[in-house]
Design a protein around this motif. Structure first.
Motif, PDB file in Angstrom:
ATOM      1  N   ALA A  35      39.670 -50.626  -7.122  1.00  0.00           N
ATOM      2  CA  ALA A  35      40.100 -49.571  -6.211  1.00  0.00           C
ATOM      3  C   ALA A  35      40.301 -48.262  -6.966  1.00  0.00           C
ATOM      4  O   ALA A  35      40.610 -48.261  -8.160  1.00  0.00           O
ATOM      5  CB  ALA A  35      41.399 -49.982  -5.519  1.00  0.00           C
ATOM      6  N   GLN A  36      40.142 -47.136  -6.253  1.00  0.00           N
ATOM      7  CA  GLN A  36      40.245 -45.820  -6.881  1.00  0.00           C
ATOM      8  C   GLN A  36      41.584 -45.628  -7.592  1.00  0.00           C
ATOM      9  O   GLN A  36      41.637 -45.204  -8.746  1.00  0.00           O
ATOM     10  CB  GLN A  36      40.070 -44.735  -5.814  1.00  0.00           C
ATOM     11  N   GLY A  37      42.690 -45.941  -6.918  1.00  0.00           N
ATOM     12  CA  GLY A  37      44.006 -45.746  -7.513  1.00  0.00           C
ATOM     13  C   GLY A  37      44.211 -46.595  -8.751  1.00  0.00           C
ATOM     14  O   GLY A  37      44.754 -46.124  -9.769  1.00  0.00           O
ATOM     15  N   GLU A  38      43.772 -47.833  -8.703  1.00  0.00           N
ATOM     16  CA  GLU A  38      43.875 -48.722  -9.851  1.00  0.00           C
ATOM     17  C   GLU A  38      43.044 -48.191 -11.017  1.00  0.00           C
ATOM     18  O   GLU A  38      43.492 -48.209 -12.176  1.00  0.00           O
ATOM     19  CB  GLU A  38      43.398 -50.125  -9.467  1.00  0.00           C
ATOM     20  N   ALA A  39      41.832 -47.722 -10.707  1.00  0.00           N
ATOM     21  CA  ALA A  39      40.944 -47.205 -11.750  1.00  0.00           C
ATOM     22  C   ALA A  39      41.531 -45.957 -12.405  1.00  0.00           C
ATOM     23  O   ALA A  39      41.470 -45.794 -13.632  1.00  0.00           O
ATOM     24  CB  ALA A  39      39.573 -46.902 -11.162  1.00  0.00           C
ATOM     25  N   GLU A  40      42.125 -45.085 -11.605  1.00  0.00           N
ATOM     26  CA  GLU A  40      42.711 -43.869 -12.164  1.00  0.00           C
ATOM     27  C   GLU A  40      43.930 -44.196 -13.025  1.00  0.00           C
ATOM     28  O   GLU A  40      44.141 -43.578 -14.068  1.00  0.00           O
ATOM     29  CB  GLU A  40      43.080 -42.908 -11.035  1.00  0.00           C
ATOM     30  N   GLY A  41      44.719 -45.179 -12.605  1.00  0.00           N
ATOM     31  CA  GLY A  41      45.867 -45.583 -13.409  1.00  0.00           C
ATOM     32  C   GLY A  41      45.453 -46.133 -14.753  1.00  0.00           C
ATOM     33  O   GLY A  41      46.056 -45.815 -15.794  1.00  0.00           O
ATOM     34  N   ARG A  42      44.420 -46.961 -14.757  1.00  0.00           N
ATOM     35  CA  ARG A  42      43.908 -47.513 -16.006  1.00  0.00           C
ATOM     36  C   ARG A  42      43.345 -46.413 -16.894  1.00  0.00           C
ATOM     37  O   ARG A  42      43.551 -46.413 -18.124  1.00  0.00           O
ATOM     38  CB  ARG A  42      42.826 -48.550 -15.688  1.00  0.00           C
ATOM     39  N   ALA A  43      42.640 -45.450 -16.306  1.00  0.00           N
ATOM     40  CA  ALA A  43      42.078 -44.345 -17.073  1.00  0.00           C
ATOM     41  C   ALA A  43      43.182 -43.517 -17.722  1.00  0.00           C
ATOM     42  O   ALA A  43      43.090 -43.154 -18.907  1.00  0.00           O
ATOM     43  CB  ALA A  43      41.212 -43.469 -16.177  1.00  0.00           C
ATOM     44  N   ARG A  44      44.231 -43.208 -16.974  1.00  0.00           N
ATOM     45  CA  ARG A  44      45.355 -42.443 -17.541  1.00  0.00           C
ATOM     46  C   ARG A  44      46.013 -43.206 -18.690  1.00  0.00           C
ATOM     47  O   ARG A  44      46.385 -42.620 -19.714  1.00  0.00           O
ATOM     48  CB  ARG A  44      46.387 -42.140 -16.454  1.00  0.00           C
ATOM     49  N   GLU A  45      46.169 -44.513 -18.511  1.00  0.00           N
ATOM     50  CA  GLU A  45      46.773 -45.348 -19.548  1.00  0.00           C
ATOM     51  C   GLU A  45      45.972 -45.279 -20.839  1.00  0.00           C
ATOM     52  O   GLU A  45      46.527 -45.056 -21.931  1.00  0.00           O
ATOM     53  CB  GLU A  45      46.859 -46.792 -19.048  1.00  0.00           C
ATOM     54  N   LEU A  46      44.655 -45.454 -20.745  1.00  0.00           N
ATOM     55  CA  LEU A  46      43.820 -45.466 -21.939  1.00  0.00           C
ATOM     56  C   LEU A  46      43.704 -44.085 -22.576  1.00  0.00           C
ATOM     57  O   LEU A  46      43.820 -43.940 -23.798  1.00  0.00           O
ATOM     58  CB  LEU A  46      42.428 -45.993 -21.586  1.00  0.00           C
ATOM     59  N   LEU A  47      43.488 -43.071 -21.762  1.00  0.00           N
ATOM     60  CA  LEU A  47      43.356 -41.724 -22.310  1.00  0.00           C
ATOM     61  C   LEU A  47      44.669 -41.274 -22.944  1.00  0.00           C
ATOM     62  O   LEU A  47      44.673 -40.610 -23.981  1.00  0.00           O
ATOM     63  CB  LEU A  47      42.913 -40.753 -21.208  1.00  0.00           C
ATOM     64  N   GLY A  48      45.791 -41.675 -22.352  1.00  0.00           N
ATOM     65  CA  GLY A  48      47.083 -41.365 -22.951  1.00  0.00           C
ATOM     66  C   GLY A  48      47.258 -42.049 -24.289  1.00  0.00           C
ATOM     67  O   GLY A  48      47.742 -41.450 -25.261  1.00  0.00           O
TER      68      GLY A  48
END
Length: 236
Positions: free
Chosen positions: A117-130
């Motif tokens: 899902a979009q929200g899940e994908a964005e959360g994972r992206a923020r986690e990794l990029l952070g």
């Protein structure tokens, strides 16, 4: 605990000018969860060819390739694609980011393709990029990022779908030495924290010594070398 990657008798040959060239001559290899393995060899030794086979990127290979307990050799193209998307992450020498997308979007995209899902994908992206020190750069496009930052985004993209196996082909070969060290440290840390197995092709002997095991590809065959800690011990 079973292998994440198991190769049995892996071969690859090409016809060039009527001459048969054997690039891989019966490779056997097992990599366990959490193990990071260096694949050494000069340019032209077949490292990239071997990674293409392991990554299920093209056909024409002989032998058996098992990824996450599944025999990819017996699969059709669609099945191999599904296995690649669900279980394998890639980092290349050149980042290959989508130029019209932000750092965030580049990390979100493979997750959406995999059905997240979009929200899940964005959360994972923020986690990794952070985790890679890029929290302030998530809305920047590749041409607004330095070489090291671009490669960090590529690392985040490779790990986005929590792959069981991470493959890297000269992942810092396009960076200066200081930047390469920083990016490689972050890459190894994230891979270790994820518990994934990794096979990293490089010609950099110094970087190879920071991994768990060192293999050398020479004349189409794998040669096993002492573990880095054994080499250090022998030098004292």
């Amino acid at each position: 605990m079973s292998e994440v990657l198991k190769l049995t008798g892996l071969t690859r040959a090409f016809e060039q000018g009527g001459v048969r060239i054997e690039v891989l001559k019966g490779i056997d290899l097992s990599i366990m969860p959490g193990e990071i393995v260096a694949l050494l060899g000069p340019s032209g030794s077949g490292k990239s060819t071997m990674l293409q086979a392991v990554g299920l990127l093209e056909g024409g290979f002989g032998g058996r390739i098992e990824v996450a307990g599944q025999d990819a050799s017996a699969m059709n193209g669609d099945q191999r694609t599904d296995l690649r998307r669900s279980s394998i992450g890639f980092v290349y020498q050149f980042h290959h980011l989508l130029p019209d997308f932000t750092a965030m979007e580049n990390v979100v995209m493979p997750q959406l393709v995999a059905g997240h899902a979009q929200g899940e994908a964005e959360g994972r992206a923020r986690e990794l990029l952070g985790a890679l020190g890029l929290s302030s750069r998530v809305t920047h496009r590749p041409n607004q990022l330095s070489g090291g930052e671009q490669q960090r985004v590529a690392v985040a993209r490779a790990l986005a779908n929590r792959p069981r196996l991470v493959l890297a082909d000269e992942p810092t070969g396009n960076l200066d030495e200081a930047t390469a060290d920083r990016v490689f440290d972050e890459f190894l840390r994230l891979v270790r924290e994820s518990g994934a197995a990794a096979l990293i092709a490089t010609h950099n002997e110094r970087l190879a010594l920071r991994m768990d095991r060192v293999l050398r590809l020479h004349e189409g065959r794998l040669h096993y070398e002492p573990a880095p800690n054994e080499q250090v011990g022998n030098s004292e």
